[in-house]
Motif scaffolding. Structure first.
Motif, PDB file in Angstrom:
ATOM      1  N   ARG A 204       0.842  -1.201   0.000  1.00 10.02           N
ATOM      2  CA  ARG A 204       0.000   0.000   0.000  1.00 10.02           C
ATOM      3  C   ARG A 204       0.875   1.247   0.000  1.00 10.02           C
ATOM      4  N   LYS A 205       0.336   2.304  -0.554  1.00  4.07           N
ATOM      5  CA  LYS A 205       1.012   3.603  -0.500  1.00  4.07           C
ATOM      6  C   LYS A 205       0.505   4.342   0.726  1.00  4.07           C
ATOM      7  N   LEU A 206       1.424   4.712   1.605  1.00  2.00           N
ATOM      8  CA  LEU A 206       1.044   5.343   2.872  1.00  2.00           C
ATOM      9  C   LEU A 206       0.689   6.808   2.670  1.00  2.00           C
ATOM     10  N   VAL A 207      -0.495   7.180   3.133  1.00  2.60           N
ATOM     11  CA  VAL A 207      -0.894   8.588   3.204  1.00  2.60           C
ATOM     12  C   VAL A 207      -0.975   8.921   4.694  1.00  2.60           C
ATOM     13  N   LEU A 208      -0.001   9.669   5.175  1.00  6.78           N
ATOM     14  CA  LEU A 208       0.094   9.977   6.606  1.00  6.78           C
ATOM     15  C   LEU A 208      -0.253  11.439   6.842  1.00  6.78           C
ATOM     16  N   ASP A 209      -1.286  11.674   7.648  1.00  2.00           N
ATOM     17  CA  ASP A 209      -1.671  13.034   8.018  1.00  2.00           C
ATOM     18  C   ASP A 209      -1.376  13.267   9.489  1.00  2.00           C
ATOM     19  N   TRP A 210      -0.975  14.499   9.800  1.00  5.85           N
ATOM     20  CA  TRP A 210      -0.592  14.871  11.158  1.00  5.85           C
ATOM     21  C   TRP A 210      -1.685  15.732  11.767  1.00  5.85           C
ATOM     22  N   VAL A 211      -2.091  15.387  12.980  1.00  2.00           N
ATOM     23  CA  VAL A 211      -3.097  16.174  13.700  1.00  2.00           C
ATOM     24  C   VAL A 211      -2.514  16.559  15.054  1.00  2.00           C
ATOM     25  N   GLU A 212      -2.409  17.849  15.298  1.00  2.90           N
ATOM     26  CA  GLU A 212      -1.998  18.330  16.609  1.00  2.90           C
ATOM     27  C   GLU A 212      -3.145  18.068  17.581  1.00  2.90           C
ATOM     28  N   SER A 213      -2.864  17.302  18.631  1.00  3.38           N
ATOM     29  CA  SER A 213      -3.936  16.853  19.518  1.00  3.38           C
ATOM     30  C   SER A 213      -4.697  18.014  20.156  1.00  3.38           C
ATOM     31  N   SER A 214      -4.027  19.126  20.414  1.00  9.40           N
ATOM     32  CA  SER A 214      -4.699  20.287  21.019  1.00  9.40           C
ATOM     33  C   SER A 214      -5.777  20.853  20.099  1.00  9.40           C
ATOM     34  N   ASP A 215      -5.613  20.665  18.777  1.00 11.80           N
ATOM     35  CA  ASP A 215      -6.586  21.206  17.827  1.00 11.80           C
ATOM     36  C   ASP A 215      -7.923  20.478  17.885  1.00 11.80           C
ATOM     37  N   LEU A 216      -7.950  19.289  18.489  1.00 16.23           N
ATOM     38  CA  LEU A 216      -9.191  18.525  18.590  1.00 16.23           C
ATOM     39  C   LEU A 216     -10.028  18.931  19.798  1.00 16.23           C
ATOM     40  N   GLU A 217      -9.452  19.694  20.719  1.00 21.67           N
ATOM     41  CA  GLU A 217     -10.122  20.005  21.972  1.00 21.67           C
ATOM     42  C   GLU A 217     -11.171  21.105  21.785  1.00 21.67           C
ATOM     43  N   PRO A 218     -12.250  21.064  22.565  1.00 20.46           N
ATOM     44  CA  PRO A 218     -13.389  21.984  22.355  1.00 20.46           C
ATOM     45  C   PRO A 218     -13.019  23.455  22.350  1.00 20.46           C
ATOM     46  N   GLU A 219     -12.101  23.883  23.212  1.00 21.40           N
ATOM     47  CA  GLU A 219     -11.771  25.307  23.279  1.00 21.40           C
ATOM     48  C   GLU A 219     -11.160  25.831  21.980  1.00 21.40           C
ATOM     49  N   MET A 220     -10.574  24.920  21.165  1.00 24.46           N
ATOM     50  CA  MET A 220      -9.997  25.352  19.899  1.00 24.46           C
ATOM     51  C   MET A 220     -11.081  25.795  18.920  1.00 24.46           C
ATOM     52  N   GLN A 221     -12.326  25.357  19.136  1.00 18.67           N
ATOM     53  CA  GLN A 221     -13.419  25.732  18.240  1.00 18.67           C
ATOM     54  C   GLN A 221     -13.672  27.230  18.278  1.00 18.67           C
ATOM     55  N   GLN A 223     -11.123  29.426  19.684  1.00 16.66           N
ATOM     56  CA  GLN A 223      -9.815  30.071  19.508  1.00 16.66           C
ATOM     57  C   GLN A 223      -9.396  30.111  18.046  1.00 16.66           C
ATOM     58  N   ASP A 224      -9.557  28.977  17.352  1.00 19.57           N
ATOM     59  CA  ASP A 224      -9.173  28.896  15.944  1.00 19.57           C
ATOM     60  C   ASP A 224     -10.069  27.865  15.259  1.00 19.57           C
ATOM     61  N   PRO A 225     -11.266  28.278  14.815  1.00 20.19           N
ATOM     62  CA  PRO A 225     -12.224  27.333  14.223  1.00 20.19           C
ATOM     63  C   PRO A 225     -11.657  26.568  13.031  1.00 20.19           C
ATOM     64  N   ARG A 226     -10.816  27.211  12.242  1.00 22.78           N
ATOM     65  CA  ARG A 226     -10.267  26.539  11.058  1.00 22.78           C
ATOM     66  C   ARG A 226      -9.420  25.327  11.456  1.00 22.78           C
ATOM     67  N   LYS A 227      -8.525  25.513  12.430  1.00 27.15           N
ATOM     68  CA  LYS A 227      -7.692  24.399  12.901  1.00 27.15           C
ATOM     69  C   LYS A 227      -8.553  23.294  13.501  1.00 27.15           C
ATOM     70  N   TYR A 228      -9.569  23.694  14.242  1.00 30.56           N
ATOM     71  CA  TYR A 228     -10.445  22.726  14.896  1.00 30.56           C
ATOM     72  C   TYR A 228     -11.158  21.841  13.867  1.00 30.56           C
ATOM     73  N   HIS A 229     -11.745  22.463  12.873  1.00 30.85           N
ATOM     74  CA  HIS A 229     -12.505  21.696  11.885  1.00 30.85           C
ATOM     75  C   HIS A 229     -11.583  20.895  10.965  1.00 30.85           C
ATOM     76  N   ASP A 230     -10.417  21.449  10.630  1.00 33.31           N
ATOM     77  CA  ASP A 230      -9.458  20.707   9.811  1.00 33.31           C
ATOM     78  C   ASP A 230      -8.991  19.442  10.528  1.00 33.31           C
ATOM     79  N   ALA A 231      -8.725  19.567  11.836  1.00 34.23           N
ATOM     80  CA  ALA A 231      -8.264  18.421  12.615  1.00 34.23           C
ATOM     81  C   ALA A 231      -9.332  17.335  12.672  1.00 34.23           C
ATOM     82  N   HIS A 232     -10.584  17.732  12.909  1.00 34.07           N
ATOM     83  CA  HIS A 232     -11.669  16.747  12.982  1.00 34.07           C
ATOM     84  C   HIS A 232     -11.961  16.138  11.607  1.00 34.07           C
ATOM     85  N   ARG A 233     -11.807  16.920  10.565  1.00 29.98           N
ATOM     86  CA  ARG A 233     -12.018  16.380   9.218  1.00 29.98           C
ATOM     87  C   ARG A 233     -11.010  15.277   8.908  1.00 29.98           C
TER      88      ARG A 233
END
Length: 436
Positions: A204-221, A223-233
């Motif tokens: 398989r060809k590896l597709v590796l995406d990086w998610v900063e764990s802090s961006d998943l936390e509710p307060e990021m919604q 502070q920075d909605p774009r980072k929050y939604h990108d991380a959850h996507r």
């Protein structure tokens, strides 16, 4: 390799930079060592960077470092020219290095960027490095048993098939790494290399995406909605999720959000070190309804310490006090019939992997966790420490075992190119099947 044969060649890596005071004692030790073993038993490969200035490959830095190396009493037998570019080292560059560094042109080996690090041995072979080493170390005269010759030829053939076939792969596997140090990706170098290794082996060809764990936390919604939604996507689109090690409380709530998603949606999941510990905390909070469950690393006064500091580890002297080294993990007897983790290790009852941690599952909570369905299928030799857990009938894989995948530790694979680390292989295989 279980052949019983003694090795004919020992490879010693001497890191650092020629001329630095940190490496001076080791260079002097190497200088003396060459006389102890004799010139016919010593070959020195010197790695040097070749800067590419707008298409022009510069040799002056290599000339200078070889001059310094010769001044310290070491003469390179092979100069490996590292070029940070997909373009190969030019013949004229090799000719200049040969002329001014006192080596023949066949002793100058170019090492440019390849699509995968596993192509590099084939690149070195194509430039005749084996012939140079055979001449220098008199390896031609060695009598190798026919069965080992055949074994080496078979390994070489399979290596070529895997590496060349990997370039033509179209099927992908999408793995999301949820970590605390994603801004410095080298922190997880051994994690990414293990996943790449497994992807090559699984076709398989590896597709590796990086998610900063802090961006998943509710307060990021807020502070920075774009980072929050990108991380959850990225999280919800993953075929597999990996939560590696780390220290401290920052970002751990985001890691547990990722773990909860993997558990509830049955996404293949691998938790290592801190990832393992947080998987236990997440289960205690959301399945056992222990809302204040946490680790004593984050709150030393917590009333519900499901993860505790190991009692024999010093709390004042942190240097070199972790539970380190190669240690056994013994699987439960009933795990043989259903455990995917155990199958990854060939069904063995005992496995050996390297460890590096200070925290463990709190013994008072082990029975309660196990009865609720959190199966600790792998324990230490005294059955006191929980080292591998797996949810029955799901794609969740978690381990306290560190081995090659431990963050902050350089890759030290126990296996080989054709035998990737079982846990990494498992999350890639499960992720690939999920993708299908």
């Amino acid at each position: 390799d279980e052949t019983g044969e003694e090795p004919d060649v020992c490879i010693v890596e001497l890191g650092g930079t020629v001329g630095d005071i940190e490496s001076a004692p080791f260079i002097e030790a190497m200088r003396q060592f060459q006389f102890r073993v004799g010139p016919e038993n010593f070959a020195l490969i010197h790695v040097s960077l070749i800067p590419d200035m707008h298409g022009e490959q510069k040799t002056k830095p290599t000339q200078a470092t070889v001059r310094d190396l010769r001044g310290l009493g070491l003469l390179p037998d092979i100069i490996a020219c590292r070029l940070v570019s997909p373009q190969a080292v030019q013949p004229e560059t090799k000719r200049k290095i040969s002329m001014f560094c006192h080596v023949s042109q066949d002793q100058v080996i170019g090492v440019h960027d390849m699509k995968s690090v596993y192509h590099v041995p084939l690149l070195l072979e194509s430039q005749g490095i084996i012939n140079v080493l055979q001449r220098k170390l008199n390896l031609v005269d060695y009598k190798i048993p026919p069965q080992l010759v055949e074994k080496g030829a078979d390994l070489h053939r399979r290596w070529q098939q895997i590496t060349t076939g990997h370039e033509r792969l179209f099927d992908t596997v999408h793995i999301v790494l949820v970590g605390k140090y994603t801004s410095l990706k080298d922190s997880y170098m051994s994690v990414t290399k293990s996943l790449e290794h497994s992807a090559v082996r699984c076709g398989r060809k590896l597709v590796l995406d990086w998610v900063e764990s802090s961006d998943l936390e509710p307060e990021m919604q807020t502070q920075d909605p774009r980072k929050y939604h990108d991380a959850h996507r990225l999280l919800v689109s993953a075929n597999g999720i990996l939560v590696p090690g780390g220290f401290g409380v920052r970002g751990t709530e985001g890691m547990m959000i990722a773990i909860k998603w993997a558990r509830e949606q049955k996404i293949p999941f691998l938790g290592i070190c801190l990832g393992f510990q947080l998987a236990v905390v997440e289960w205690a909070r959301n399945v056992l309804d222990i809302k204040d469950a946490t680790s004593t690393e984050f709150n030393t006064e917590t009333p519900s310490p499901v993860i505790i500091y190991m009692p024999e580890i010093s709390k004042t002297h942190l240097g070199g006090t972790m539970r380190l080294g190669l240690r056994p993990t013994i699987f439960d007897e009933d795990s043989a019939s259903w455990s995917k983790v155990r199958k990854l290790y060939g069904g063995n009852e005992v496995i050996w992997e390297r460890h590096r941690h200070r925290y463990e599952v709190g013994p008072p909570y082990v029975d309660r966790l196990a009865k609720s369905g959190l199966n600790f299928i792998g324990k230490d030799e005294k059955s006191e420490r929980m080292q591998v857990l797996e949810l029955k009938g799901s794609e969740i894989l978690q381990e306290q075992i560190e081995s090659q995948l431990k963050t902050f530790v350089p890759p030290h694979p126990k296996g080989a190119m054709l035998l990737p680390l079982p846990m990494a292989n498992g999350v890639v295989l499960e992720g690939a099947s999920t993708h299908e």
